[in-house]
Motif scaffolding. Structure first.
Motif, short mmCIF file in Angstrom:
data_model
loop_
_atom_site.label_atom_id
_atom_site.label_comp_id
_atom_site.label_asym_id
_atom_site.label_seq_id
_atom_site.Cartn_x
_atom_site.Cartn_y
_atom_site.Cartn_z
N UNK A 363 1.11 -1.24 0.18
CA UNK A 363 0.26 -0.13 -0.12
C UNK A 363 1.06 1.17 0.01
N UNK A 364 1.25 2.45 -0.50
CA UNK A 364 1.75 3.72 -0.55
C UNK A 364 1.81 4.21 0.42
N UNK A 394 8.71 -9.97 -3.97
CA UNK A 394 8.77 -10.97 -4.58
C UNK A 394 9.38 -10.31 -6.41
N UNK A 395 10.54 -10.76 -6.59
CA UNK A 395 11.29 -9.72 -7.56
C UNK A 395 11.39 -10.67 -8.84
N UNK A 408 4.92 -7.56 -10.71
CA UNK A 408 3.74 -6.94 -10.38
C UNK A 408 3.64 -5.37 -10.39
N UNK A 409 2.46 -4.49 -10.08
CA UNK A 409 2.18 -3.47 -9.04
C UNK A 409 2.59 -3.80 -7.49
N UNK A 410 2.23 -4.70 -6.77
CA UNK A 410 2.33 -4.87 -5.38
C UNK A 410 3.64 -4.86 -5.46
N UNK A 414 6.20 -2.54 -2.89
CA UNK A 414 6.17 -3.37 -2.00
C UNK A 414 8.08 -2.59 -1.86
N UNK A 415 8.31 -2.81 -3.25
CA UNK A 415 9.61 -2.31 -3.49
C UNK A 415 10.44 -0.54 -3.37
N UNK A 416 9.55 -0.39 -3.82
CA UNK A 416 9.20 1.19 -3.57
C UNK A 416 9.22 2.14 -2.21
#
Length: 976
Positions: A363-364, A394-395, A408-410, A414-416
């Motif tokens: 979540x942002x 998950x990369x 994917x965007x989720x 998470x990485x962001x």
């Protein structure tokens, strides 16, 4: 014009074409149609008023006002004429005239509910609270409706709020208002929620919190239904004011059982818990703990309560709420601040934050949730924590030497979040140069990869909307921040050029990303390029109060970078909002009365006052007037006309120094810097102090210019009857204040305050002092005082004054040459294929132009004094036939000074021409700017921003040069 009420049939048909023309903006046709109608029907008052509206809108204000006054004198009572006059007077910004209209109408038609209502609203527009109270009661007597009665009560409350004597408010206005409402309560006439809200407001302002609590908890409180949990929220606020912490604790606990995600209730719960503990409160042996039920009075109970809320969330499985998990971290933080050992019972913060990330990392909001609790991590846990959360992202498995990317965007989110956490913990700042370059490369790669997800959310063949942001925009911002870090550490500008190129690229993909635009504005301004900034700020589409909160980003650099036309435009952006504020707020207040939103009325008034006392408003108004004078006033006579049209009075200071409000949003730029690098409260205080000092200097400069323009140079000795004597005293008094302000400015400048890059920009104070322009301007105003003495006492017995004038002229020239010396050098310097900007040269050139303008006005005043003195001497010589008598040296010195001034301005113009030629000859596209690692597309964007900076410099030099040419022409009129 649409709301013009009911019109009698014959006249309705006749007036309709005029209304239509006015509604469509065809004012000339409206005037013609009104004239035709008035030839046939001379007594049709409304046609005259509609003609006046047409005249007003075509710029013929005087004719319109005369016509309106003619109709007003006839005391019309027809609805059409009154409504039309109301519209006209509002457009003229003369709302006080509307009150007189309806006062007459009410006397003539005393039983009209409509006219009494219009009279009340007319008083509301001008803030006549006492008359509003009387009008409200008169209306209630004619038509006994509750809203009218409470209009009168609210007007009493407004008298209390606006009264300067607080004792009068508490002893007269508010008690009377309370009695009026209590009477209605006793008679059981309370009908609406707004009436209960008003009663609550009165009791609260009187400090009668117990009585207010009874109202909210009693039968009247049942009417408070417009807002969710309105009664409970009001009770909570009252318990806090009454220090009834057990009730506050019980109520917040009760509310959290049904609203476990409401953060305000958790904060109230913890606040009340520790107050209850500190007061050693213990529950009674029998009966309820409190009015609101069970009270928790120990840390152990609080821990159990929070863990129970978490357990309830765990059983849900999906769609878990964040509140209880954050409440656990908040409780740990508070227990740690109190040095309480029980914090360990809740768990280890790094483990809890890791668990939180696992649950909500996609979540942002995760970063903003965890950011406030990062202090709970020990410094030696930072790297370990980041590595641990990174392992959960998950990369996809990367190819050799490639970067592992999200599928994917989720996963991307998470990485962001991990990257943002790493920056917030200071890990980016601790990196060496190579690691930072590697990080920038990685962030750019991730940004471009993330753009693919934006395309996936669209049907094939469709492009995304301009208003949509890309999922990976924050990667681009983070890369820009690391580049800014590198520039701040090394001073090498290649990183700023790359940063600009990257943000421009980002703006292509997300044209509505405000953070990209704000950062571009900041960097362009730091490089001294204002031209690209105007369009960027316009595209932000700042609305309403944003002109006050973020307008400083534009107006700080507008004039100082030599773009005078754009500066004028940027001042207008802000001033338009401030000027409409007064009128708009009146309309909001009227709507609040109409719809019974009484609690909003004091808020609207406070909002209006806050804007009127805005620091930014005072700055923009002062700078705009100074700019207009520098651009338009060539000699003393045109200066005098400009000062007159501005309504400037040197004796009056209309800036509310004691009530000044700093409404700037200093955190508008997103930042993930660690706490020690963020904007602190100390920075805020320093910034406000600096802004106020600079405003005081500029305001005094403006008033001194006004004093110079209004100084009469035809003075009879010892004559104080004509009111001229006070004027030099005004000038000397202002000069004394300016000296004091400059001393304060110097002592502030010596502190060498540095703000964070993403914080507030510094004012022009330090560069202005360093350039010597403020000292030179002060000397020029001091020189006026000597010239005035010469004018007042004549040539005889003023040898010392004449000597002082001669020395001042020499000194002014020396100071102006010093300022010019600081303008030398190249704006863009190229060394070893690297580019270095020197925006200070541009700023110093603007300081020179401003100073030369003031010096020329002073010289113009001096010429006006010396001319008649020289003429009189020549006449005396002719009479006495003395041909060989030497003229006093003051005349020759002045002539030499004007000639030297002419030479100096010509030299500056030649220098500007040289700068323009050098700039035009620069081939910026051939520079490497550390871009060997950049792709072809990146090089294109970097090349584009270099072109924008180069073009902006050329534009600035052109405007400065044109203004200086005007000043050179002015010199011809200064010969004596």
């Amino acid at each position: 014009m649409a709301a013009r009420g009911h019109v009698q049939d014959p006249n309705d048909r006749r007036l309709r074409p005029i209304y239509d023309y006015l509604d469509n903006g065809n004012n000339k046709m409206a005037i013609q149609q009104a004239d035709k109608l008035l030839k046939k029907h001379k007594d049709l008052y409304c046609a005259k008023v509609l003609k006046a509206i047409g005249l007003q809108r075509t710029g013929k204000q005087d004719e319109a006002f005369t016509l309106a006054q003619e109709v007003t004198a006839l005391e019309p009572t027809d609805d059409n004429s009154l409504q039309a006059l109301t519209i006209l007077y509002r457009e003229m910004h003369r709302p006080e005239l509307v009150t007189k209209l309806y006062e007459v109408a009410v006397k003539k038609v005393p039983s009209s509910e409509e006219y009494h209502s219009h009279l009340f609203m007319a008083y509301a527009r001008v803030g006549e609270y006492k008359k509003m109270q009387q009008a409200g009661m008169a209306l209630y007597k004619i038509v006994p409706k509750n809203p009218y009665y409470f209009w009168s009560v609210m007007s009493l409350v407004m008298q209390a709020i606006s009264a300067r004597d607080e004792k009068l408010s508490k002893t007269m206005f508010l008690p009377l208002a309370e009695r009026m409402v209590a009477k209605m309560v006793k008679e059981e006439k309370i009908e609406a929620e707004a009436e209960v809200q008003l009663y609550f407001m009165i009791l609260e302002r009187l400090g009668k919190y117990v009585e207010a609590l009874e109202v909210v908890r009693g039968k009247l409180g049942e009417k408070l239904t417009s807002e969710l949990l309105s009664r409970e929220t009001k009770c909570m606020a009252l318990y806090k004011k009454l220090d009834r912490w057990p009730e506050c604790n019980a109520l917040s606990r009760k509310l959290l059982l049904t609203n476990p995600d409401d953060w305000q209730f958790f904060l109230s719960y913890f606040d009340s818990l520790f107050h209850v503990i500190d007061e050693s409160w213990s529950p009674p042996e029998e009966g309820e703990h409190s009015l609101e039920g069970e009270v928790e009075s120990s840390v152990a109970q609080a821990i159990k309560f929070v863990l129970d809320r978490i357990s309830a969330e765990e059983t849900k499985g999906s769609r878990q709420l964040r509140g209880p998990y954050l409440a656990r971290l908040e409780l740990i933080q508070r227990l740690r601040q109190r040095g309480s050992p029980e914090e360990k019972e809740l768990g280890e913060p790094h483990e809890l934050m890791f668990q939180y990330f696992e649950k909500f990392g996609d979540k942002p909001c995760c970063i903003s949730d965890l950011k406030i609790f990062l202090d709970l991590l020990a410094p030696n846990q930072h790297v370990q924590f980041i590595n641990r959360v990174m392992e959960t992202v998950p990369l996809t498995a990367p190819a050799e030497g490639a970067i592992a990317l999200p599928a994917d965007t989720k996963a991307l989110q998470r990485h962001l979040c991990v990257v943002q956490l790493a920056r917030s913990l200071g890990l980016h700042h601790a990196m060496d140069r190579e690691h930072k370059l590697s990080l920038i490369h990685e962030l750019k790669t991730r940004y471009r990869h993330g753009l693919e997800f934006g395309k996936l959310r669209l049907p094939s063949g469709k492009s995304s909307l301009k208003t949509e942001l890309q999922y990976s925009d924050v990667y681009c911002l983070l890369a820009a921040h690391v580049l800014i870090d590198m520039w701040a550490e090394t001073g090498e500008e290649w990183s700023l050029w790359q940063c600009l190129g990257l943000l421009e690229e980002g703006l292509i993909q997300s044209p509505s990303n405000a953070q990209f635009k704000l950062l571009l504005i900041l960097i362009f301004c730091r490089l001294g390029a204002f031209e690209p900034v105007v369009d960027l700020y316009s595209s932000l589409d700042a609305k309403h109060v944003q002109h006050d909160t973020i307008g400083y980003l534009l107006t700080r650099y507008a004039e100082s970078l030599g773009q005078f036309a754009a500066s004028s435009q940027s001042c207008n952006f802000s001033l338009r909002f401030f000027h409409s504020n007064q009128k708009d707020t009146s309309e909001y207040i009227i709507q609040a009365y109409k719809y019974g939103a009484f609690e909003k009325i004091p808020e609207f008034i406070a909002f209006r006052n806050r804007l009127n006392s805005s620091l930014h408003f005072a700055q923009v108004r002062t700078e705009r007037m100074l700019l207009d004078l520098f651009l338009e006033a060539n000699i003393l006579s045109s200066l005098e006309e400009n000062i007159k049209s501005m309504g400037l009075c040197p004796e009056e200071d209309d800036i509310p120094w004691n009530d000044m409000r700093d409404n700037r949003d200093l955190t508008v730029l997103a930042s993930w810097d660690p706490k020690d690098r963020q904007l602190s409260e100390e920075h805020r205080r320093w910034s406000l102090e600096e802004e106020t000092l600079w405003l005081r200097i500029r305001s005094l400069t403006l008033r001194l210019i006004a004093a110079l323009a209004t100084l009469n140079h035809t003075v009879e000795p010892n004559n104080s009857q004509n009111g001229v004597e006070c004027k030099p005293n005004t000038l000397r008094s202002l000069l004394k204040q300016l000296h004091f302000a400059l001393e304060s400015g110097k002592s502030f400048s010596e502190r060498n305050v540095q703000y964070p890059f993403l914080g507030p920009p510094s004012t022009r104070l330090a560069p202005a002092l360093a350039s010597g322009c403020l000292q030179c301007q002060t000397s020029a105003f001091q020189f006026v005082s000597d010239v005035y003495d010469l004018d007042a006492n004549g040539m005889d017995d003023t040898t010392a004054v004449q000597e002082s004038i001669g020395n001042s002229l020499k000194s002014l020239l020396v100071q102006l040459k010093d300022i010019f010396n600081k303008c030398k050098g190249d704006l863009l310097e190229v060394k070893d294929s690297q580019c270095k900007t020197k925006p200070s040269i541009l700023e110093n050139l603007v300081f020179f132009v401003e100073t030369i303008s003031i010096v020329l006005w002073v010289s113009s005043y001096c010429a006006n004094v010396l001319r008649p003195l020289k003429s009189n001497l020549q006449k005396k010589k002719k009479k006495k036939k003395e041909t060989h008598t030497a003229a006093p040296p003051v005349f020759t010195r002045y002539q030499e000074y004007v000639a030297s001034l002419q030479t100096l301005i010509s030299e500056v113009l030649d220098h500007i021409k040289g700068l323009e030629i050098t700039l035009a000859a620069l081939k910026l596209e051939s520079l490497s700017l550390e871009d060997s690692a950049l792709s072809e597309a990146e090089r294109k964007f970097t090349k584009a921003v270099r072109g924008k900076v180069q073009s902006s410099y050329q534009h600035s030099l052109q405007e400065v040069g044109e203004l200086l040419k005007k000043r050179l022409d002015t010199l011809k009129s200064l010969k004596i």
